[in-house]
Design an enzyme around this catalytic site. Sequence first.
Site, PDB file in Angstrom:
ATOM      1  N   GLU A  61       6.532  19.725  -7.323  1.00 55.62           N
ATOM      2  CA  GLU A  61       5.531  18.840  -6.750  1.00 55.62           C
ATOM      3  C   GLU A  61       6.232  17.565  -6.313  1.00 55.62           C
ATOM      4  O   GLU A  61       7.325  17.251  -6.780  1.00 55.62           O
ATOM      5  CB  GLU A  61       4.435  18.535  -7.765  1.00 55.62           C
ATOM      6  CG  GLU A  61       4.672  17.327  -8.648  1.00 55.62           C
ATOM      7  CD  GLU A  61       5.894  17.417  -9.557  1.00 55.62           C
ATOM      8  OE1 GLU A  61       6.491  16.375  -9.875  1.00 55.62           O
ATOM      9  OE2 GLU A  61       6.265  18.557  -9.943  1.00 55.62           O
ATOM     10  N   LYS A 111      16.045  10.831  -8.351  1.00 52.57           N
ATOM     11  CA  LYS A 111      15.491  12.175  -8.503  1.00 52.57           C
ATOM     12  C   LYS A 111      16.563  13.267  -8.488  1.00 52.57           C
ATOM     13  O   LYS A 111      16.357  14.352  -9.047  1.00 52.57           O
ATOM     14  CB  LYS A 111      14.462  12.443  -7.408  1.00 52.57           C
ATOM     15  CG  LYS A 111      13.217  11.551  -7.469  1.00 52.57           C
ATOM     16  CD  LYS A 111      12.391  11.821  -8.709  1.00 52.57           C
ATOM     17  CE  LYS A 111      11.065  11.065  -8.679  1.00 52.57           C
ATOM     18  NZ  LYS A 111      10.246  11.315  -9.889  1.00 52.57           N
ATOM     19  N   SER A 149      15.490   2.340  -8.450  1.00 54.68           N
ATOM     20  CA  SER A 149      15.355   3.802  -8.496  1.00 54.68           C
ATOM     21  C   SER A 149      15.381   4.492  -7.145  1.00 54.68           C
ATOM     22  O   SER A 149      15.634   5.691  -7.070  1.00 54.68           O
ATOM     23  CB  SER A 149      14.066   4.180  -9.227  1.00 54.68           C
ATOM     24  OG  SER A 149      12.943   3.556  -8.623  1.00 54.68           O
TER      25      SER A 149
END
Length: 787
Positions: free
Chosen positions: A493, A471, A760
């Site tokens: 969000e 991210k 991830s």
Amino acid sequence: MDGIKSAFARAKRESRPALVTYTTAGYPTIASTSQTLLAMEAGGADIIELGTPFTDPIADGPTIQSANTISLQNGTTTRDCLQIVRDARKEGLRAPVLLMGYYNPLLAYGEERMLQDAKEAGVNGFIMVDLPPEEAVRFRGHCTNYGLSYVPLIAPATSEKRMKLLCSIADSFIYVVSRMGVTGATGALSSGLPELLEKVHKFSKGVPAAVGFGVSTREHFVEVGNVAEGVVIGSQIINTLKNAPEGQGPNAVEEYCYSITQRRNAKVSVNGHANGHANGESNGTNGHSNGETNGTSGTAVNGHAISTDANPKGDGSGWINKSNGEAPKEISAEDPTEKPASESDPSNGVVHVDAVVKEPSGPNIVDQLENLNTDEPDPELMPQRFGEFGGQYVPESLMDCLSELEKGFESARNDPKFWEEFRSFYPYMSRPSSLHKSDRLTDYVRQSCPKGKGANIYLKREDLNHTGSHKINNAMGQVLLARRLGKTAIIAETGAGQHGVATATVCARFGMKCTIFMGAEDVRRQALNVFRIKLLGASVVAVEAGTRTLRDAVNEAMRSWVTLLADTHYIIGSAIGPHPFPTIVRTFQSVIGQETKEQMKEITGRLPDAVVACVGGGSNAAGMFASFADDKSVKLLGVEAGGDGIETSRHSATLSGGKPGVLHGVRTYILQNAEGQITDTHSVSAGLDYPGVGPELSGWKDSERAKFIAATDAEAFIGFKLLSELEGIIPALETAHAVFGAMELAKTMEDHENIVINLSGRGDKDVQSVAEELPVIGPKIGWDLRF
């Protein structure tokens, strides 16, 4: 459409404005709605808008959305909406009726079928608030073929070029959206309305205009009627129904409408008389322009940062006390210095956030209407699509901001200095991330394979990035873009909390105000990340509406953003949303695939034979897949959240179990019922618990460039267990889905072939969730960690 024209003509002959009223079908009950329509007409309404409810509107104000929620709880369907009109017609309703709502329920019903059934039911036309131009033109043509009206909408932000086009295709009237600033008892017209209407009248060559304004009193109605042919009132109708004694809603609506018009239609009214007077006026707001501008209105914001008084031991126990091993049960916006979690609930504690959204909040629908209807599509205005997927199914108020964002992004993407700045933060981000072979996992897979089978498994270690996931790539890129655009505040969000942590991190690095929206259920199961976000100086808003997960966090973040456009950028966390967001997210995340290409060539001398990623909204999958999309020798495998199994209703496998539709401003695959309402999702992993997916992944599915499968919660736990035990790497539960999928794929491939898993995220955040789920899932997979 002739009935609508006649209504305006009659009002003109009588030297008065036409009253256009709005109510939501199925509110407060399905059975009473037809009586409400009759009551509106009896009280002087000339035209009626019947709202068709939708689970996930991104623009409705709190009054209308609350009515929609109750309507859906009542089980209101599209067929019910049509039957309400039929029933009202049978009882004598003569006023024209327009169906007003979002596109997805109509799409699910079928356009041709809808037009046929609407015509038969006695509907006169449609107002669709989220159709992009190219689809609106097509739908308008179909309406004309059935003798139905398609009403275009114009807002103050509508460009003159588009305004001319909209006016030229109006066949009955034009819906003009504006606001009223109230000063004293009578109110005053907004300064720009007369000029706006002057343009509309000039370009339309006499087509009537009805203004949605925040009108609630007779004085307002008259004042607006001095410059417009029609006036729209909506949420005050809803409020009237809400406040009326049980069974008296229609009567109250009739008297309210009469208080506005001071006239009754000749037909017998619901309460049995044709004439009379209603005294008093009601205060409130129009159902299409309630004037609220605070995206978190109705929430309690404590404004306090972290306090050492709430954390006396210095270990976080004052914030989140889990003495019995269970997740915290409560969410609180109280000042933690006054009531730390350890005192408020010694058993399980509370998760302290900065605000809680319990009711829908934000601006109203008519302040944000979609840019509709161009006969000749302007290439500059056409949103990017991936096959049939993508687009900008959004309210008008977002169009300028999306245009600014697209131009700013294109400028940055083509500016070498921007990328130099982005790469200058690689040491901060811990890039490039490492890539290595997973020897023991590879050996484990080969034990269950025939000789010569079992591909080599490699891991792309995005879990080693700063903040523990991929991210940070998107968060860093978008915060640099926001600064380039002159924005000073960020909203975002988050589901699993990783995007929230990454966004809060970059905001701390650059000194930008940061607000993170998070579903209340995700707040509870990701309490550690909530604390990390607040530790970084950001505010957390818990969303109690809907399913209280990522989907609802996206809804509320979008509603908030439209009120803060001047100084705020929305860092959307996944490859979802209206164009250009999916392209922006994929571009910043594509560093994953680019590095993987280079690293695999260095290690093996060639490209991998397959790459695997988990899929929720699709950011890490898009980031890995995009660099290999043109390399046909490389298999692309996405692994979705199968929950309890895609044969059940408890899963989040959008591409495996969904169908095309429109959600959160984009056309893509979504999970929906036969009515086009978005269905509830389930996944043991918060980051995959979303009913949509990025449009580029939808395009890859339909073109068969990528394959998508689903791993159940139990299968994800197998991936989680094996990577932890065999490699000493605790993966995020999201990533664990990809681990399991890659193991299954490896069994079908040759032992000289290579697979790369996009690892991830790391699993620290999920350890508590795993512990809670093990008593149920553990026995299914033979995993018991009890002492």
